[in-house]
Enzyme design. Structure first.
Site, PDB file in Angstrom:
ATOM      1  N   PRO A  10       0.711  -1.475  -0.663  1.00 24.17           N
ATOM      2  CA  PRO A  10       0.082  -0.001   0.037  1.00 24.17           C
ATOM      3  C   PRO A  10       0.646   1.281   0.241  1.00 24.17           C
ATOM      4  O   PRO A  10       1.431   1.732   0.898  1.00 24.17           O
ATOM      5  CB  PRO A  10      -0.566  -0.116   1.202  1.00 24.17           C
ATOM      6  CG  PRO A  10      -0.979  -1.312   1.748  1.00 24.17           C
ATOM      7  CD  PRO A  10       0.774  -1.737   0.835  1.00 24.17           C
ATOM      8  N   ASN A  11       0.446   2.356  -0.969  1.00 23.98           N
ATOM      9  CA  ASN A  11       0.716   4.021  -1.306  1.00 23.98           C
ATOM     10  C   ASN A  11       2.232   4.071  -1.493  1.00 23.98           C
ATOM     11  O   ASN A  11       2.444   4.388  -1.445  1.00 23.98           O
ATOM     12  CB  ASN A  11       0.696   4.057   0.182  1.00 23.98           C
ATOM     13  CG  ASN A  11      -0.571   4.682   1.505  1.00 23.98           C
ATOM     14  OD1 ASN A  11      -1.315   5.182   0.323  1.00 23.98           O
ATOM     15  ND2 ASN A  11       0.241   3.934   2.444  1.00 23.98           N
ATOM     16  N   ARG A  18       4.827  10.858  -2.586  1.00 26.29           N
ATOM     17  CA  ARG A  18       4.934  11.286  -1.502  1.00 26.29           C
ATOM     18  C   ARG A  18       6.222  11.361  -0.672  1.00 26.29           C
ATOM     19  O   ARG A  18       6.600  10.641  -0.395  1.00 26.29           O
ATOM     20  CB  ARG A  18       3.879   9.884  -1.130  1.00 26.29           C
ATOM     21  CG  ARG A  18       3.490   9.058   0.510  1.00 26.29           C
ATOM     22  CD  ARG A  18       2.907   7.249   1.050  1.00 26.29           C
ATOM     23  NE  ARG A  18       2.969   7.004   2.225  1.00 26.29           N
ATOM     24  CZ  ARG A  18       3.672   6.551   2.780  1.00 26.29           C
ATOM     25  NH1 ARG A  18       3.448   5.629   1.766  1.00 26.29           N
ATOM     26  NH2 ARG A  18       2.719   6.479   3.985  1.00 26.29           N
ATOM     27  N   TYR A  23      10.644   8.985   2.373  1.00 29.91           N
ATOM     28  CA  TYR A  23      10.710   7.908   0.639  1.00 29.91           C
ATOM     29  C   TYR A  23      11.697   8.264  -0.505  1.00 29.91           C
ATOM     30  O   TYR A  23      11.911   7.536  -0.654  1.00 29.91           O
ATOM     31  CB  TYR A  23       9.303   7.795   0.558  1.00 29.91           C
ATOM     32  CG  TYR A  23       8.853   6.977   1.493  1.00 29.91           C
ATOM     33  CD1 TYR A  23       9.038   6.692   1.718  1.00 29.91           C
ATOM     34  CD2 TYR A  23       7.291   7.949   1.990  1.00 29.91           C
ATOM     35  CE1 TYR A  23       7.737   5.466   3.953  1.00 29.91           C
ATOM     36  CE2 TYR A  23       7.049   7.633   3.535  1.00 29.91           C
ATOM     37  CZ  TYR A  23       7.010   6.665   4.003  1.00 29.91           C
ATOM     38  OH  TYR A  23       6.927   6.036   4.658  1.00 29.91           O
ATOM     39  N   ASN A  74       8.129  -5.198  -0.229  1.00 30.99           N
ATOM     40  CA  ASN A  74       8.555  -4.033   0.276  1.00 30.99           C
ATOM     41  C   ASN A  74       6.409  -3.794   0.512  1.00 30.99           C
ATOM     42  O   ASN A  74       6.456  -3.627  -0.014  1.00 30.99           O
ATOM     43  CB  ASN A  74       8.732  -2.688   0.030  1.00 30.99           C
ATOM     44  CG  ASN A  74       8.740  -1.373   1.317  1.00 30.99           C
ATOM     45  OD1 ASN A  74       7.827  -1.852   2.004  1.00 30.99           O
ATOM     46  ND2 ASN A  74       9.197  -0.278   0.267  1.00 30.99           N
ATOM     47  N   ALA A  77       3.283  -0.820   5.209  1.00 32.05           N
ATOM     48  CA  ALA A  77       2.971  -0.730   6.537  1.00 32.05           C
ATOM     49  C   ALA A  77       1.986  -2.317   6.848  1.00 32.05           C
ATOM     50  O   ALA A  77       1.834  -2.054   8.272  1.00 32.05           O
ATOM     51  CB  ALA A  77       1.204   0.222   6.375  1.00 32.05           C
ATOM     52  N   GLU A  98      13.065  -8.516   2.506  1.00 32.64           N
ATOM     53  CA  GLU A  98      12.418  -6.955   3.307  1.00 32.64           C
ATOM     54  C   GLU A  98      12.780  -6.208   2.833  1.00 32.64           C
ATOM     55  O   GLU A  98      14.255  -5.987   3.622  1.00 32.64           O
ATOM     56  CB  GLU A  98      11.970  -7.840   4.360  1.00 32.64           C
ATOM     57  CG  GLU A  98      10.867  -6.070   4.780  1.00 32.64           C
ATOM     58  CD  GLU A  98       9.298  -6.911   6.122  1.00 32.64           C
ATOM     59  OE1 GLU A  98       9.384  -6.120   6.714  1.00 32.64           O
ATOM     60  OE2 GLU A  98      10.061  -8.015   6.522  1.00 32.64           O
ATOM     61  N   HIS A 100      12.792  -1.771   3.129  1.00 32.39           N
ATOM     62  CA  HIS A 100      11.894  -0.808   3.718  1.00 32.39           C
ATOM     63  C   HIS A 100      12.558   0.636   3.105  1.00 32.39           C
ATOM     64  O   HIS A 100      13.936   0.476   3.103  1.00 32.39           O
ATOM     65  CB  HIS A 100      11.566  -0.664   5.134  1.00 32.39           C
ATOM     66  CG  HIS A 100      10.268  -1.681   5.780  1.00 32.39           C
ATOM     67  ND1 HIS A 100       9.494  -1.891   5.254  1.00 32.39           N
ATOM     68  CD2 HIS A 100      10.796  -2.852   6.332  1.00 32.39           C
ATOM     69  CE1 HIS A 100       8.613  -2.837   5.270  1.00 32.39           C
ATOM     70  NE2 HIS A 100       9.842  -3.379   6.369  1.00 32.39           N
ATOM     71  N   ARG A 107      11.776   6.085  13.063  1.00 32.87           N
ATOM     72  CA  ARG A 107      10.477   6.348  13.182  1.00 32.87           C
ATOM     73  C   ARG A 107       9.491   6.364  14.315  1.00 32.87           C
ATOM     74  O   ARG A 107      10.245   5.426  15.361  1.00 32.87           O
ATOM     75  CB  ARG A 107       9.892   6.215  11.756  1.00 32.87           C
ATOM     76  CG  ARG A 107      10.234   6.167  10.868  1.00 32.87           C
ATOM     77  CD  ARG A 107      10.624   6.607   9.265  1.00 32.87           C
ATOM     78  NE  ARG A 107       8.611   6.440   9.216  1.00 32.87           N
ATOM     79  CZ  ARG A 107       8.278   6.829   8.150  1.00 32.87           C
ATOM     80  NH1 ARG A 107       8.296   5.810   7.389  1.00 32.87           N
ATOM     81  NH2 ARG A 107       7.164   7.683   8.066  1.00 32.87           N
TER      82      ARG A 107
END
Length: 150
Positions: A10-11, A18, A23, A74, A77, A98, A100, A107
């Site tokens: 998502p996103n 964004r 990012y 990736n 969330a 994985e 990110h 964060r």
């Protein structure tokens, strides 16, 4: 020709727009090209999949689990509570990494645990789009080792 699955959650389809301060400015298209270039010499191609819904990501993992040599994931969330994605990846036999873009541990506290990471062959965080290239390099190496190469 061998293929790797490049799975983005998502996103991530709006990368570059964004929160670029978090990012980066690279788009998902830029990242897909970067990964494709990284694996091309090995004769691999990339199957890019980006979906907003967890069920669609699960479907993609199942669809490509027997036809790919590895994956870069990736989950966005979904790393926090993507239990059905976790179960799908548990049934995915090839190695997967994985990734990110941001350093999730620098964060908010809720981002500090991934339900997926314990199943991954490796995790890359906080290196922006470079993390995808490093994950591709790792997959190349893991598949060489798995095939009996030194």
């Amino acid at each position: 020709m061998s293929s790797i699955l490049l799975l983005n959650g998502p996103n991530l389809g709006i990368l570059g727009e964004r929160e670029p301060e978090v990012y980066g400015r690279e788009t998902l298209g830029d990242i897909e090209k970067m990964v494709a270039a990284e694996v091309a010499e090995a004769g691999w191609d990339v199957i890019p999949v980006q979906r907003e819904g967890e069920g669609e990501l699960v479907r993609a993992v199942h669809e490509h689990r027997a036809t790919t040599v590895g994956a870069i994931v990736n989950p966005g969330a979904l790393m926090i509570a993507g239990w059905s994605l976790r179960d799908a990846l548990a049934a995915y036999d090839p190695p997967w990494i994985e990734v990110h873009l941001s350093n999730v541990w620098a964060r908010e506290q809720f981002r500090h645990e991934s339900v997926l990471a314990p199943l991954a062959s490796g995790v890359v965080v906080g290196l922006g789009a470079l993390g995808y290239r490093l994950a591709a390099q790792a997959l190349l190496r893991l598949c060489e080792v798995g095939a009996g190469q030194p």
